[in-house]
Design a protein around this motif. Structure first.
Motif, mmCIF file in Angstrom:
data_model
loop_
_atom_site.group_PDB
_atom_site.id
_atom_site.type_symbol
_atom_site.label_atom_id
_atom_site.label_comp_id
_atom_site.label_asym_id
_atom_site.label_seq_id
_atom_site.Cartn_x
_atom_site.Cartn_y
_atom_site.Cartn_z
ATOM 1 N N LEU A 92 52.690 37.938 36.922
ATOM 2 C CA LEU A 92 51.926 39.171 37.115
ATOM 3 C C LEU A 92 50.474 38.869 37.477
ATOM 4 C CD1 LEU A 92 52.051 42.265 36.999
ATOM 5 C CD2 LEU A 92 51.421 42.108 34.572
ATOM 6 N N LEU A 93 49.850 37.940 36.759
ATOM 7 C CA LEU A 93 48.468 37.574 37.043
ATOM 8 C C LEU A 93 48.329 36.942 38.427
ATOM 9 C CD1 LEU A 93 47.407 36.116 33.571
ATOM 10 C CD2 LEU A 93 46.612 38.243 34.609
ATOM 11 N N THR A 94 49.305 36.098 38.784
ATOM 12 C CA THR A 94 49.286 35.475 40.108
ATOM 13 C C THR A 94 49.475 36.521 41.202
ATOM 14 O OG1 THR A 94 50.200 33.429 39.180
ATOM 15 C CG2 THR A 94 50.357 33.707 41.565
ATOM 16 N N LEU A 95 50.403 37.452 40.965
ATOM 17 C CA LEU A 95 50.660 38.514 41.932
ATOM 18 C C LEU A 95 49.419 39.386 42.149
ATOM 19 C CD1 LEU A 95 52.694 40.063 43.712
ATOM 20 C CD2 LEU A 95 53.305 41.393 41.669
ATOM 21 N N ILE A 96 48.756 39.765 41.053
ATOM 22 C CA ILE A 96 47.546 40.585 41.156
ATOM 23 C C ILE A 96 46.463 39.836 41.932
ATOM 24 C CG2 ILE A 96 45.654 41.623 39.837
ATOM 25 C CD1 ILE A 96 47.702 42.250 37.642
ATOM 26 N N SER A 97 46.317 38.544 41.632
ATOM 27 C CA SER A 97 45.311 37.738 42.334
ATOM 28 C C SER A 97 45.569 37.744 43.833
ATOM 29 C CB SER A 97 45.317 36.301 41.802
ATOM 30 O OG SER A 97 44.931 36.257 40.449
ATOM 31 N N TYR A 98 46.841 37.591 44.223
ATOM 32 C CA TYR A 98 47.145 37.502 45.650
ATOM 33 C C TYR A 98 47.130 38.863 46.347
ATOM 34 C CZ TYR A 98 47.794 32.561 46.189
ATOM 35 O OH TYR A 98 47.550 31.218 46.293
ATOM 36 N N ILE A 99 47.322 39.914 45.592
ATOM 37 C CA ILE A 99 47.148 41.249 46.180
ATOM 38 C C ILE A 99 45.689 41.436 46.609
ATOM 39 C CG2 ILE A 99 47.078 43.713 45.660
ATOM 40 C CD1 ILE A 99 49.580 43.310 43.948
ATOM 41 N N TYR A 100 44.768 41.051 45.721
ATOM 42 C CA TYR A 100 43.344 41.134 46.051
ATOM 43 C C TYR A 100 42.977 40.148 47.156
ATOM 44 C CZ TYR A 100 42.166 44.248 42.176
ATOM 45 O OH TYR A 100 42.050 45.341 41.332
ATOM 46 N N ILE A 101 43.552 38.938 47.104
ATOM 47 C CA ILE A 101 43.248 37.926 48.120
ATOM 48 C C ILE A 101 43.679 38.388 49.506
ATOM 49 C CG2 ILE A 101 43.916 35.626 48.956
ATOM 50 C CD1 ILE A 101 43.976 34.729 46.010
ATOM 51 N N ILE A 102 44.923 38.855 49.606
ATOM 52 C CA ILE A 102 45.447 39.297 50.906
ATOM 53 C C ILE A 102 44.684 40.527 51.400
ATOM 54 C CG2 ILE A 102 47.481 40.243 52.080
ATOM 55 C CD1 ILE A 102 49.189 38.473 50.224
ATOM 56 N N SER A 103 44.361 41.417 50.474
ATOM 57 C CA SER A 103 43.591 42.604 50.853
ATOM 58 C C SER A 103 42.229 42.215 51.418
ATOM 59 C CB SER A 103 43.411 43.519 49.640
ATOM 60 O OG SER A 103 42.598 44.619 49.945
ATOM 61 N N THR A 104 41.585 41.232 50.795
ATOM 62 C CA THR A 104 40.280 40.765 51.268
ATOM 63 C C THR A 104 40.392 40.061 52.612
ATOM 64 O OG1 THR A 104 39.523 40.481 48.984
ATOM 65 C CG2 THR A 104 38.290 39.321 50.695
ATOM 66 N N ILE A 105 41.434 39.250 52.769
ATOM 67 C CA ILE A 105 41.627 38.518 54.023
ATOM 68 C C ILE A 105 41.859 39.486 55.178
ATOM 69 C CG2 ILE A 105 43.203 36.971 55.263
ATOM 70 C CD1 ILE A 105 43.555 35.417 52.662
ATOM 71 N N LEU A 106 42.630 40.552 54.948
ATOM 72 C CA LEU A 106 42.925 41.517 56.012
ATOM 73 C C LEU A 106 41.689 42.291 56.458
ATOM 74 C CD1 LEU A 106 46.353 42.959 54.781
ATOM 75 C CD2 LEU A 106 45.943 41.326 56.640
ATOM 76 N N LYS A 107 40.666 42.322 55.616
ATOM 77 C CA LYS A 107 39.432 43.029 55.972
ATOM 78 C C LYS A 107 38.509 42.186 56.842
ATOM 79 C CE LYS A 107 39.439 45.848 51.762
ATOM 80 N NZ LYS A 107 38.742 46.133 50.476
ATOM 81 N N ILE A 108 38.809 40.883 56.934
ATOM 82 C CA ILE A 108 37.989 40.000 57.778
ATOM 83 C C ILE A 108 38.232 40.351 59.242
ATOM 84 C CG2 ILE A 108 37.533 37.598 58.426
ATOM 85 C CD1 ILE A 108 38.452 36.790 55.629
ATOM 86 N N GLN A 109 37.168 40.487 59.992
ATOM 87 C CA GLN A 109 37.271 40.980 61.359
ATOM 88 C C GLN A 109 37.894 39.968 62.316
ATOM 89 O OE1 GLN A 109 36.564 44.139 62.227
ATOM 90 N NE2 GLN A 109 36.097 44.527 60.066
ATOM 91 N N SER A 110 37.422 38.732 62.289
ATOM 92 C CA SER A 110 37.883 37.737 63.263
ATOM 93 C C SER A 110 39.201 37.098 62.845
ATOM 94 C CB SER A 110 36.825 36.641 63.446
ATOM 95 O OG SER A 110 36.699 35.883 62.263
ATOM 96 N N THR A 111 40.011 36.781 63.851
ATOM 97 C CA THR A 111 41.290 36.102 63.586
ATOM 98 C C THR A 111 41.055 34.722 63.002
ATOM 99 O OG1 THR A 111 42.300 37.268 65.449
ATOM 100 C CG2 THR A 111 43.450 35.320 64.626
ATOM 101 N N HIS A 112 40.058 34.022 63.536
ATOM 102 C CA HIS A 112 39.728 32.682 63.030
ATOM 103 C C HIS A 112 39.313 32.742 61.567
ATOM 104 C CE1 HIS A 112 38.240 28.579 62.908
ATOM 105 N NE2 HIS A 112 37.090 29.038 62.443
#
Length: 319
Positions: free
Chosen positions: A212-232
């Motif tokens: 559960l803790l790992t899943l929550i961490s990666y939900i936030y991680i993926i959400s943050t990564i998707l907000k990054i504008q550049s593909t690189h």
């Protein structure tokens, strides 16, 4: 540790992987090669990080501790299996069996907690990078690692104590290739309810909460990564946690198949052997390959280690 309720049993007989004499030598060679690969691969990670001052950061020290756990957990089982295959001496003392069980449970728990701590480390690095140095400094790192080991090694004591009080009066033959919890429970002729409850509670707290803790961490991680504008930028951010995520998926898939099971009575020992073997072999074998040998910058772990030993120039094992 052996109390009076154990039914005068002083040793167990380990059934092993196969009764066929023709398979003993091929299996011995196979597992010897696998064991050497695991030891060498994880020592590459450990020593390369130790000898490279540029890698003395929490991220790499987590990886170093993961290598120690992989070496220890594999060495707890595979040398015994190799000895069994080559000598056919399949007896293990009562105390030796409990010792092997204790370290098996403790090291598995340590790996769960350590991977959870690593997911928290990646969460801070990606979602809150400006405060990373303050939140994952040397002091906090030491606390996270110490907590992972202490929780696992202390929590495993209850299993061993309760197992040692069971009676084994029907058969002393363990239908497995090492002393695992479920085969011992199936072998006992006394009430195993307390052990099963402890196993369920400990397993739930360990696996589910860690997941559960790992899943929550990666939900936030993926959400943050998707907000990054550049593909690189997205690719660079994801590359910092891709290796850890891969190892987490392999570990949870293997152990969920192993221990997320119905009652002990319906447990399949053949299935248990298969997934136990996957966990003991696959996870430690995959970790060096995932973290180092497949790295685009340094595809050869042996070369990386050689450079680390022969020069003071820091090397990078993972992006």
């Amino acid at each position: 540790m052996a109390p009076k309720y154990q039914g005068n049993v002083s040793e167990f007989i380990i059934q092993g992987l196969s009764d066929s004499p023709t398979l003993q030598l091929p299996l011995f060679v196979l597992f010897l090669i696998i064991y050497l690969f695991i030891i060498i691969g994880n020592f590459i990670i450990y020593w390369a990080i130790l000898l490279s001052s540029d890698l003395h950061t929490p991220m790499y020290k987590f990886l170093q501790n993961l290598s120690i756990i992989d070496i220890s957990s594999t060495s707890n089982v595979l040398p015994f299996l190799l000895h069994l295959l080559i000598t056919q001496q399949n007896k293990i003392s009562f105390f030796g069996c409990l010792t092997q069980l204790y370290f098996y449970i403790s090291l598995a728990g340590s790996e769960f907690f350590l991977l959870t701590a690593m997911s928290y480390d990646r969460y801070i690095a990606i979602c809150d990078p400006l405060h990373y140095i303050n939140r994952i400094n040397e002091k906090h790192f030491a606390r996270l690692v110490s907590a992972a080991y202490c929780a696992a090694f202390v929590g495993s004591v209850g299993h061993v104590v309760l197992i040692s009080k069971l009676s084994y009066c029907n058969s002393h033959i363990i239908d497995h290739f090492f002393c695992d919890l479920i085969p011992l429970l199936k072998l006992s002729c006394s009430d195993t309810f307390n052990v099963e409850v402890l196993n369920y509670v400990f397993g739930t707290l360990l696996s589910f909460n860690s997941f559960l803790l790992t899943l929550i961490s990666y939900i936030y991680i993926i959400s943050t990564i998707l907000k990054i504008q550049s593909t690189h930028g997205r690719q660079k951010a994801f590359s910092t946690c891709a290796s850890h995520l891969t190892c987490v998926i392999i570990l949870y898939m293997t152990l969920f198949c192993l221990y997320v099971e119905k009652p002990i009575a319906s447990y399949s020992l053949d299935r248990d052997k298969f997934f136990s073997l996957l966990y003991i072999v696959l996870v430690p074998l995959q970790n060096p390959r995932i973290y180092t040998l497949k790295n685009k910058k340094n595809p050869n772990g042996l070369i990386t280690l050689q450079k680390s030993i022969s020069s003071t120039i820091p090397v990078k094992l993972i992006h």
